[in-house]
Write a protein that holds these residues in place. Structure first.
Motif, short mmCIF file in Angstrom:
data_model
loop_
_atom_site.label_atom_id
_atom_site.label_comp_id
_atom_site.label_asym_id
_atom_site.label_seq_id
_atom_site.Cartn_x
_atom_site.Cartn_y
_atom_site.Cartn_z
N ASN A 252 0.80 -1.23 0.00
CA ASN A 252 0.00 0.00 0.00
C ASN A 252 0.83 1.27 0.00
O ASN A 252 0.29 2.37 -0.03
N GLU A 253 2.14 1.11 0.12
CA GLU A 253 3.01 2.29 0.08
C GLU A 253 3.25 2.70 -1.36
O GLU A 253 3.33 1.84 -2.26
N PRO A 254 3.40 4.00 -1.62
CA PRO A 254 3.63 4.43 -3.01
C PRO A 254 4.99 3.99 -3.55
O PRO A 254 5.18 3.92 -4.75
N MET A 255 5.90 3.70 -2.64
CA MET A 255 7.23 3.26 -3.08
C MET A 255 7.38 1.77 -2.77
O MET A 255 6.94 1.32 -1.71
N VAL A 256 7.98 1.02 -3.67
CA VAL A 256 8.26 -0.40 -3.40
C VAL A 256 9.09 -0.48 -2.12
O VAL A 256 10.03 0.29 -1.93
N GLN A 257 8.73 -1.40 -1.22
CA GLN A 257 9.39 -1.47 0.08
C GLN A 257 10.62 -2.38 0.05
O GLN A 257 10.81 -3.19 -0.86
N MET A 258 11.41 -2.23 1.13
CA MET A 258 12.71 -2.90 1.25
C MET A 258 12.65 -4.40 0.94
O MET A 258 13.50 -4.93 0.24
N ILE A 259 11.66 -5.09 1.48
CA ILE A 259 11.59 -6.53 1.22
C ILE A 259 10.29 -6.91 0.52
O ILE A 259 9.70 -7.95 0.80
N ASP A 260 9.85 -6.03 -0.38
CA ASP A 260 8.73 -6.38 -1.25
C ASP A 260 9.13 -7.66 -2.01
O ASP A 260 10.31 -7.87 -2.33
N LEU A 261 8.15 -8.49 -2.31
CA LEU A 261 8.47 -9.75 -3.00
C LEU A 261 9.23 -9.52 -4.31
O LEU A 261 10.07 -10.33 -4.70
N SER A 262 8.91 -8.42 -4.96
CA SER A 262 9.56 -8.17 -6.25
C SER A 262 11.05 -7.82 -6.09
O SER A 262 11.77 -7.73 -7.08
N MET A 263 11.49 -7.61 -4.87
CA MET A 263 12.90 -7.28 -4.66
C MET A 263 13.78 -8.53 -4.65
O MET A 263 15.00 -8.45 -4.56
N ILE A 264 13.12 -9.68 -4.69
CA ILE A 264 13.89 -10.94 -4.60
C ILE A 264 14.32 -11.39 -5.99
O ILE A 264 13.47 -11.57 -6.88
N LYS A 265 15.60 -11.57 -6.16
CA LYS A 265 16.11 -12.14 -7.42
C LYS A 265 16.77 -13.46 -7.05
O LYS A 265 17.73 -13.50 -6.28
N TYR A 266 16.25 -14.54 -7.57
CA TYR A 266 16.74 -15.87 -7.21
C TYR A 266 17.63 -16.41 -8.30
O TYR A 266 17.26 -16.39 -9.48
N VAL A 267 18.80 -16.87 -7.93
CA VAL A 267 19.73 -17.40 -8.94
C VAL A 267 20.22 -18.79 -8.54
O VAL A 267 21.29 -19.23 -8.96
N GLY A 268 19.41 -19.49 -7.74
CA GLY A 268 19.80 -20.82 -7.27
C GLY A 268 19.29 -21.93 -8.16
O GLY A 268 18.85 -21.69 -9.29
N PRO A 269 19.34 -23.19 -7.70
CA PRO A 269 18.88 -24.35 -8.51
C PRO A 269 17.42 -24.18 -8.93
O PRO A 269 16.64 -23.55 -8.23
N GLU A 270 17.08 -24.78 -10.04
CA GLU A 270 15.71 -24.69 -10.55
C GLU A 270 14.72 -25.38 -9.62
O GLU A 270 15.10 -26.27 -8.86
N ASP A 271 13.44 -25.02 -9.74
CA ASP A 271 12.40 -25.69 -8.97
C ASP A 271 12.45 -27.19 -9.27
O ASP A 271 12.64 -27.58 -10.43
N ARG A 272 12.28 -28.04 -8.27
CA ARG A 272 12.39 -29.49 -8.50
C ARG A 272 11.47 -30.26 -7.55
O ARG A 272 10.98 -29.71 -6.58
N SER B 344 0.63 4.62 9.25
CA SER B 344 0.62 5.67 8.23
C SER B 344 1.62 5.45 7.10
O SER B 344 1.35 5.76 5.96
N GLY B 345 2.80 4.91 7.44
CA GLY B 345 3.83 4.77 6.43
C GLY B 345 4.37 6.13 6.01
O GLY B 345 4.08 7.15 6.62
N ILE B 346 5.17 6.13 4.97
CA ILE B 346 5.76 7.39 4.52
C ILE B 346 5.14 7.72 3.17
O ILE B 346 5.71 7.51 2.12
N LYS B 347 3.91 8.24 3.21
CA LYS B 347 3.15 8.45 1.98
C LYS B 347 3.69 9.59 1.12
O LYS B 347 3.39 9.67 -0.05
N LYS B 348 4.44 10.47 1.76
CA LYS B 348 4.86 11.66 1.01
C LYS B 348 6.02 11.38 0.05
O LYS B 348 6.37 12.23 -0.74
N VAL B 349 6.62 10.21 0.18
CA VAL B 349 7.74 9.94 -0.72
C VAL B 349 7.45 8.73 -1.60
O VAL B 349 6.62 7.90 -1.27
N GLY B 350 8.16 8.67 -2.69
CA GLY B 350 8.12 7.47 -3.50
C GLY B 350 7.10 7.48 -4.61
O GLY B 350 7.04 6.54 -5.39
N LYS B 351 6.29 8.54 -4.70
CA LYS B 351 5.31 8.55 -5.79
C LYS B 351 6.03 8.76 -7.12
O LYS B 351 6.95 9.57 -7.20
N LEU B 352 5.58 8.04 -8.13
CA LEU B 352 6.24 8.16 -9.43
C LEU B 352 5.91 9.51 -10.08
O LEU B 352 4.84 10.02 -9.88
#
Lengths: 298, 352
Positions: A252-272, B344-352
Motif C-alpha cells: 500500500n506504500e507508493p514506493m516499493v518497500q525494502m523486502i517487497d516480493l519483487s525485490m527478490i532475485k533468485y539465482v539458485g537451482p531450478e524448482d524441483r 501511516s507509512g511514509i506516503k509523502k515519498v516514493g510517488k512516481l
C-alpha cells in the motif's frame, strides 16, 4: 532488594557503592560537577587520566564526525532489525555488531601501525622508512592497506583529511600521524607508478591515527568509533519505527518497500520435485555422486 | 512450471491434496515476483541523514563542517535526534548526563560484555550484547518517559494539578516499580539530586523535572519505605527536558554505557582465559529440579508417556496451574507484546 554484583570480578575499571560510582579513582558525579566533558570521562575510563584540552577537542571532533554516516552496513542493519518491531536496543546492537573486519576496522588499522612501529624500533628505522616497507609488503601481497579507500566516498572520504588537519592544528602530531602520513604518501606514489587511480585515506585511517596519538589502544579506539555509530543508527531505526511501515513489505506504500516480493532475485537451482522417503536413499546417493550440489554449497 | 505442478500432483505430496485445504496447492505458481513498475523503486528513505561521494549531511548540516565550526559529538546527538543545534547549556547538561551514564560497575551491561568476551568474539559483539541488556527494568527510559508523557497529558486534559497527576501515577503504577524513577537505590548517593540541581542551575529544567519532583513527593507519601529520586528518574526527566523523546533517551544512554562495556571486554580478556564449550560446570548443589531418575526404555514409551493435550478448558486450566510449578517452563510469565507499528507509512515519498 538484592544489590550483589551481577558478575563477581576483580576490576581496575570502577567500583560502585551506595554512596558513589568511581571510575579509575574519580567519582563520576564529581567529574561532571567540575565541568569535565563526556569525552574527558572517556579518557579517564580507557586511560586512567585527565586529558589535555587539545586531546579532549580531538576526541570530540573524531567521534562527532564519525557518529553519523547515513546508509552504511550499520544503519541498514538497524533499519532491517527494526522492521520486525523488537525492542529498540536490538536494532542498535545489530548496528554495532556490523563493525567487523571491513566496516570500520579500527582495531585492525591500529594493530597494523603498532606492528610496523615495533619493527621500526627493533630495526632502527624511521617511521617514514618503515611506512614504505608496510606499503610495499601489503601491496606486494595484494592485501588491502588498512585505512585507505572507501567504497562510497571514492573521491576522498569527507571526514578523513579534515581529521588529519585538525590533529595538526591542535599540535597533536606524534609518531602515529608521522607514520600514517608517510604511509599515505608511499601508497599514493606506488599506485601512481603502477598507473592506478588515486585512493584516499578513509576515516579509519585518519581517525584511528588521531585516537592512537592521543593514547587510546587499537581496541579502545575501535570501541569509541564503532559504538558511537550506534547513536545515529538508533536514530535511523527510530525514524523507521515511528514514521515507516513495519515489515518493509507493504503493497500500500507508493514506493516499493525494502523486502517487497519483487525485490527478490533468485539465482539458485531450478524448482524441483521433493523425493519421497522411499526414493530418498537412491536419490541422495546419486546426488552426492554427481556432485552438482557442490556448485551451490557455501 | 505447469508441468512440474502436474508431475507433483500425479505423485502426490503428503497431505497437500487433502480436501481440507482451502486452495489447490498444485495450481500455485513457481518463480519470483516480477519487478513492480507501477510504484517508485525502493530507496532508503531518511529524514535523518544522507551522504554522497563528497559529503555526509545530517538534518541539513554537513557533519565535517559541524566539527570544523567547533561542535562536537554531543552536539551531533541533538542534530541527529532533534534536528537542531543545542544551546551551550543544553550541550553542557547532556555531557553531564552522559558522564554519569557511562559507567555503573559490574551491572548487567558490563556482565554481558564480559561473558561474551570470554567466548572469544570481536569487541563489537560484546559491546552490542551490553546494549541488549537495556531492558525495561535496567534501561527503563521508554516505559518511564512515555508514562510521564501520558500523565502530563492527563493533567492537561482533565485540568488536574501536577501534584494530583503525580499521586495518581504513583498509585496506579506501583507494580511497575522498576520504571518509576523513585526508589531506595540512591538514598546515600547524591548523584541523582545533583543532576537535577545542575539542570536547574543551567536553566534547562522544564516540565518533566517539575513533574518528577511531584512524583518523588507523592512516592514518599505513599511508600512505607524511604524512597527518593534515582538515576532513572533524574536522567529520564533531564533528557526529556533537553527535548529527547523517551525512545531517544533509551538509545542514547544504552550506547553511552556500551562505550564503557568495551573497557570491560578488554579487561576481561586481559585478566581471564577464554571459556571453551563444555568447560563451565553447574554444581549439583545449585540444582533444585526433579531428582535424578532412570530414562525409560524406548519400547516402554507408551506406558510412561503422558499426553500434553487438554481436551477441555477445565483440563487446560488445571494443567496450566500444574505447569506453572515447573520453573523454566514459562507458564508463570504472562506478557503482552504490543505492536508499536505506525500504520501511516511514509506516503509523502516514493510517488512516481
Amino acid at each position: 532488594m538484592n544489590r550483589e554484583p551481577v558478575f563477581k570480578r576483580k576490576t581496575a575499571i570502577s567500583y560502585k557503592t551506595e554512596e558513589k560510582t568511581v571510575v579509575r579513582g574519580y567519582d563520576l558525579s564529581e567529574l561532571a560537577e567540575e565541568g569535565y566533558s563526556f569525552c574527558d570521562a572517556l579518557f579517564v575510563l580507557y586511560q586512567g587520566r585527565i586529558p589535555t584540552e587539545a586531546e579532549e577537542k580531538m576526541l570530540k571532533y573524531e567521534m562527532g564526525v564519525f557518529l553519523e554516516h547515513s546508509m552504511s552496513p550499520s544503519a541498514v542493519a538497524a533499519i532491517g532489525v527494526s522492521a520486525g518491531r523488537p525492542n529498540l536496543p536490538c536494532a542498535i546492537a545489530a548496528a554495532v555488531s556490523t563493525f567487523g573486519g571491513v566496516h570500520g576496522p579500527g582495531a585492525a588499522h591500529g594493530y597494523m601501525l603498532n606492528k610496523y612501529l615495533e619493527r621500526a624500533h627493533r630495526d632502527g628505522k624511521t617511521p617514514e622508512e618503515m611506512a614504505k616497507v608496510l606499503v610495499d609488503e601489503y601491496m606486494d601481497a595484494e592485501k588491502p592497506v588498512m585505512g585507505m579507500g572507501q567504497p562510497q566516498h571514492v573521491d576522498s572520504d569527507p571526514r578523513a583529511e579534515p581529521i588529519h588537519v585538525k590533529q595538526e592544528d591542535l599540535e597533536l602530531e606524534g609518531v602515529y600521524l608521522r607514520f600514517q602520513r608517510a604511509l599515505e604518501q608511499h601508497f599514493h606514489e606506488r599506485r601512481k607508478r603502477e598507473g592506478r587511480s588515486r585512493v584516499g585515506v578513509n576515516v579509519v585511517g585518519s581517525g584511528n591515527t588521531a585516537l592512537m596519538e592521543i593514547g587510546f589502544s587499537p581496541m579502545a579506539g575501535w570501541c569509541l568509533g564503532s559504538v558511537c555509530r550506534g547513536w545515529s543508527c538508533a536514530a535511523h531505526a527510530l525514524f523507521n519505527m515511528k514514521k515507516g511501515r513495519a515489515w518493509g513489505a507493504s503493497r500500500n506504500e507508493p514506493m516499493v518497500q525494502m523486502i517487497d516480493l519483487s525485490m527478490i532475485k533468485y539465482v539458485g537451482p531450478e524448482d524441483r520435485v521433493v523425493p519421497k522417503q522411499a526414493e530418498r536413499q537412491e536419490y541422495a546417493r546419486k546426488q552426492k555422486e554427481e556432485g552438482e550440489y557442490k556448485k551451490w554449497a557455501i | 512450471m505447469g508441468d512440474l505442478n502436474e508431475t507433483k500432483k500425479k505423485r502426490g505430496i503428503g497431505h497437500l491434496d487433502s480436501p481440507k485445504m482451502p486452495f489447490d496447492y498444485f495450481k500455485r505458481e513457481y518463480g519470483t515476483v516480477p519487478r513492480d513498475t507501477k510504484r517508485a523503486p525502493f530507496q532508503w528513505v531518511s529524514e535523518v541523514a544522507y551522504k554522497n561521494v563528497h559529503r555526509i549531511v545530517s538534518r541539513g548540516y554537513d557533519t565535517t563542517e559541524l566539527m570544523e565550526e567547533g561542535y562536537g559529538v554531543v552536539d551531533v546527538l541533538f542534530v541527529d535526534y532533534q534536528s537542531r543545534i543545542p544551546l551551550i547549556e543544553e550541550e553542557q547538561m547532556l555531557n553531564y548526563v552522559m558522564i554519569l551514564a557511562l559507567e555503573d560497575g559490574l551491572s548487567a551491561p558490563a556482565a554481558m560484555s564480559r561473558i561474551v568476551a570470554r567466548t572469544k568474539t570481536f569487541l563489537t559483539q560484546a559491546a552490542a550484547a551490553s546494549i541488549l541488556a537495556f531492558g525495561h527494568a535496567y534501561g527503563a527510559y521508554s516505559a518511564f518517559g512515555n508514562r510521564l508523557e501520558r500523565y502530563l497529558k492527563r493533567a492537561d486534559t482533565q485540568k488536574m494539578s501536577l501534584a494530583d497527576a503525580a499521586a495518581r501515577l504513583v498509585q496506579e503504577n506501583a507494580k511497575e516499580y522498576e520504571s518509576l524513577g523513585v526508589s531506595g537505590l540512591m538514598l546515600k548517593d547524591p548523584a541523582a539530586k545533583r543532576m537535577i540541581a545542575r539542570a536547574e542551575k543551567l536553566g534547562v529544567s522544564g516540565k518533566y523535572i517539575a513533574f518528577m519532583k511531584e512524583i518523588v513527593q507523592a512516592a514518599q507519601k505513599q511508600s512505607p519505605e524511604p524512597v527518593d529520586i534515582d538515576m532513572l528518574g533524574a536522567t529520564g526527566a533531564v533528557m526529556m527536558d533537553l527535548g529527547f523523546s523517551a525512545e531517544a533517551t533509551w538509545a542514547i544512554l544504552a550506547v553511552t554505557r556500551a562505550l564503557a562495556a568495551g573497557a570491560h571486554y578488554i579487561e576481561e580478556i586481559e585478566r581471564h582465559p577464554y571459556m571453551r564449550l563444555g568447560e563451565a560446570l553447574t554444581p549439583k548443589a545449585d540444582y533444585d529440579g526433579p531428582a535424578d531418575r532412570p530414562v525409560p526404555a524406548l519400547k516402554d514409551r507408551a506406558k510412561v508417556a503422558r499426553s500434553g493435550v487438554c481436551k477441555t478448558v477445565e483440563e487446560w486450566s488445571q494443567a496450566r496451574e500444574e505447569r506453572k510449578k515447573l520453573v523454566g517452563s514459562g507458564y508463570a510469565i504472562v506478557e503482552e507484546i504490543e505492536d508499536p507499528s505506525k500504520k501511516s507509512g511514509i506516503k509523502k515519498v516514493g510517488k512516481l
